[in-house]
Design a protein around this motif. Structure first.
Motif, mmCIF file in Angstrom:
data_model
loop_
_atom_site.group_PDB
_atom_site.id
_atom_site.type_symbol
_atom_site.label_atom_id
_atom_site.label_comp_id
_atom_site.label_asym_id
_atom_site.label_seq_id
_atom_site.Cartn_x
_atom_site.Cartn_y
_atom_site.Cartn_z
ATOM 1 N N LEU A 242 -7.479 -1.626 -3.809
ATOM 2 C CA LEU A 242 -8.709 -0.838 -3.828
ATOM 3 C C LEU A 242 -8.498 0.436 -3.034
ATOM 4 O O LEU A 242 -7.950 0.389 -1.921
ATOM 5 N N ARG A 243 -8.947 1.550 -3.595
ATOM 6 C CA ARG A 243 -8.840 2.835 -2.894
ATOM 7 C C ARG A 243 -10.226 3.462 -2.802
ATOM 8 O O ARG A 243 -10.959 3.502 -3.788
ATOM 9 N N SER A 244 -10.561 3.948 -1.623
ATOM 10 C CA SER A 244 -11.838 4.622 -1.430
ATOM 11 C C SER A 244 -11.718 6.079 -1.852
ATOM 12 O O SER A 244 -10.799 6.787 -1.430
ATOM 13 N N LEU A 245 -12.654 6.524 -2.691
ATOM 14 C CA LEU A 245 -12.703 7.926 -3.087
ATOM 15 C C LEU A 245 -13.610 8.726 -2.160
ATOM 16 O O LEU A 245 -13.646 9.952 -2.241
ATOM 17 N N LEU A 246 -14.341 8.025 -1.289
ATOM 18 C CA LEU A 246 -15.188 8.684 -0.304
ATOM 19 C C LEU A 246 -14.380 9.069 0.932
ATOM 20 O O LEU A 246 -14.530 10.170 1.466
ATOM 21 N N TRP A 247 -13.528 8.147 1.363
ATOM 22 C CA TRP A 247 -12.599 8.426 2.467
ATOM 23 C C TRP A 247 -11.189 8.337 1.893
ATOM 24 O O TRP A 247 -10.580 7.270 1.878
ATOM 25 N N VAL B 171 0.823 -1.218 0.000
ATOM 26 C CA VAL B 171 0.000 0.000 0.000
ATOM 27 C C VAL B 171 0.853 1.263 0.000
ATOM 28 O O VAL B 171 0.325 2.366 0.089
ATOM 29 N N ALA B 172 2.163 1.098 -0.130
ATOM 30 C CA ALA B 172 3.063 2.262 -0.093
ATOM 31 C C ALA B 172 2.801 3.219 -1.253
ATOM 32 O O ALA B 172 3.036 4.423 -1.143
ATOM 33 N N GLY B 173 2.296 2.693 -2.371
ATOM 34 C CA GLY B 173 2.008 3.539 -3.520
ATOM 35 C C GLY B 173 0.930 4.567 -3.258
ATOM 36 O O GLY B 173 0.814 5.556 -3.982
ATOM 37 N N SER B 174 0.124 4.354 -2.197
ATOM 38 C CA SER B 174 -0.920 5.312 -1.833
ATOM 39 C C SER B 174 -0.444 6.305 -0.786
ATOM 40 O O SER B 174 -1.231 7.117 -0.294
ATOM 41 N N LEU C 124 -15.585 -5.937 -8.696
ATOM 42 C CA LEU C 124 -15.873 -5.271 -7.424
ATOM 43 C C LEU C 124 -16.890 -6.039 -6.591
ATOM 44 O O LEU C 124 -16.891 -5.932 -5.353
ATOM 45 N N GLU C 125 -17.738 -6.846 -7.232
ATOM 46 C CA GLU C 125 -18.758 -7.583 -6.482
ATOM 47 C C GLU C 125 -18.165 -8.695 -5.621
ATOM 48 O O GLU C 125 -18.879 -9.300 -4.810
ATOM 49 N N SER D 267 -11.791 2.753 -6.490
ATOM 50 C CA SER D 267 -10.837 2.594 -7.584
ATOM 51 C C SER D 267 -10.143 1.251 -7.414
ATOM 52 O O SER D 267 -9.555 0.973 -6.357
ATOM 53 N N LEU D 268 -10.231 0.381 -8.432
ATOM 54 C CA LEU D 268 -9.632 -0.958 -8.377
ATOM 55 C C LEU D 268 -8.511 -1.035 -9.408
ATOM 56 O O LEU D 268 -8.733 -0.770 -10.585
ATOM 57 N N GLN D 269 -7.327 -1.422 -8.943
ATOM 58 C CA GLN D 269 -6.157 -1.532 -9.820
ATOM 59 C C GLN D 269 -5.311 -2.727 -9.417
ATOM 60 O O GLN D 269 -5.382 -3.194 -8.273
#
Length: 272
Positions: A235-240, A13-16, A180-181, A223-225
C-alpha cells in the motif's frame, strides 16, 4: 517496521525507493538495541527517514505496554546518536503551520520565522517562530495520524482499553488483502462511533476498534498492489508520498516506513 525484521522488511518496500545503505542498516541494528534497553521500551520500530538539504533525519519509535498511546519518537542524524522528539501540542502544531515552509534543512536547531501584520487600532506585527526539531515532531505526528497502517486483526484491544499486538494473528488471506477495508489506521478512531448500529452489530469489538482506509477522504488516496511475484501486498499513500506499507498474506509479517520530504501532497484532491 520492527527493527528485528528490518533487513527482511526493507526488501518488500525497495520498489518504492525506501532503501538504506549497508552502513545505515548496520548502525541501526546496533544502536536501536541500545535505545530499547536505555528507554525500557517493549518494542522499537524504525519509522523512516525524512530527507533534508544538509542532513537526513532518521526516525525511530519506541512502544510500551499500550501500543497506541504509550509510544515515543526519536531522531538521529547518523543512525547512532538518538534524541527524543518533543511531545506535540496544539500550540506547537499552530506554530509549525504558520512558520515552517519549504524543505527540511537537516539542522534541528534551525529556526523558522514568519511575520504576520495585525491591525487593531494601530498596526502591529506578530512573529511566529519554531525550531526544525519541533517541525519534525509535528510532521511525524501528522503522518502517524493520517497514514499509519495495520492489517485488520493485527492488534487487539482488551477490556481495559489496552491496545496490544495480537499474538494469534496469522495474516490476511490473499483475497482479504485485496480489499482496502481490511486495512486500518493505527490511531485513535475518529469516525468509528458515527457508524449505524446494524453495521456495528457485525463487528468483533476486540479487533474492529480502528478506522478503515476505505473511508478516507478524498477517495483514491491509497494505491494497493501485489508485488514480489504477487506474494506481497503493498500500500502506498498518495497523501504522504513516501509512506509505504507491506503485508505478506497468510503470515503475521507487516509494517510501514516513510522515506520522503516530509511534505503533504495538498494537490491530491485535484489529481484524482
Amino acid at each position: 517496521m520492527d527493527f528485528n525484521s528490518l533487513p527482511y522488511s526493507l526488501e518488500f518496500v525497495a520498489g518504492s525507493g525506501c532503501i538504506l545503505t549497508l552502513e545505515e542498516r548496520t548502525a541501526l541494528q546496533t544502536s536501536l538495541v541500545i535505545v530499547k534497553t536505555n528507554y525500557k521500551f517493549q518494542r522499537i520500530l524504525f519509522w523512516g527517514k525524512i530527507l533534508g538539504l544538509q542532513h537526513d533525519y532518521f526516525v525511530a519509535q519506541g512502544r510500551g505496554e499500550d501500543e497506541m498511546t504509550d509510544r515515543k519518537s526519536l531522531y538521529s542524524l547518523n543512525c547512532v546518536d538518538w534524541l527524543l522528539l518533543p511531545s506535540v501540542t496544539d500550540a506547537m502544531v499552530e506554530e509549525v503551520s504558520k512558520a515552517a515552509q519549504g524543505r527540511f534543512k537537516g539542522n534541528p536547531s534551525f529556526v523558522y520565522e514568519h511575520k504576520v501584520s495585525q491591525q487593531e487600532g494601530k498596526e502591529q506585527e506578530k512573529v511566529f517562530s519554531v525550531t526544525e526539531e519541533k517541525r519534525l515532531a509535528v510532521t511525524v505526528h501528522h503522518i502517524d495520524e493520517e497514514a499509519s497502517v495495520v492489517p485488520r486483526g493485527a492488534f487487539i484491544q482488551s477490556l481495559r482499553g489496552l491496545v496490544q499486538t495480537n499474538r494469534s494473528f496469522g495474516g490476511l488471506s490473499e483475497s482479504e488483502a485485496r480489499r482496502l477495508e481490511n486495512f486500518m489506521h493505527f490511531r485513535k478512531p475518529k469516525t468509528l462511533q458515527k457508524k449505524p448500529i446494524p453495521v456495528k452489530a457485525e463487528w468483533a469489538p476486540a479487533i474492529d476498534f480502528l478506522d478503515v482506509l476505505s473511508e478516507d477522504i478524498p477517495k483514491g488516496s491509497w494505491s494497493l498492489q501485489f508485488e514480489c511475484a504477487r506474494r506481497v501486498c503493498v500500500l502506498r499513500s498518495l497523501l504522504w508520498l513516501g509512506l509505504t506499507f507491506y503485508h505478506v498474506p497468510m503470515t503475521p509479517q507487516h509494517g510501514y516506513i516513510y522515506v520522503g520530504l516530509g511534505m503533504k501532497n495538498l494537490d491530491l484532491p485535484f489529481m484524482l
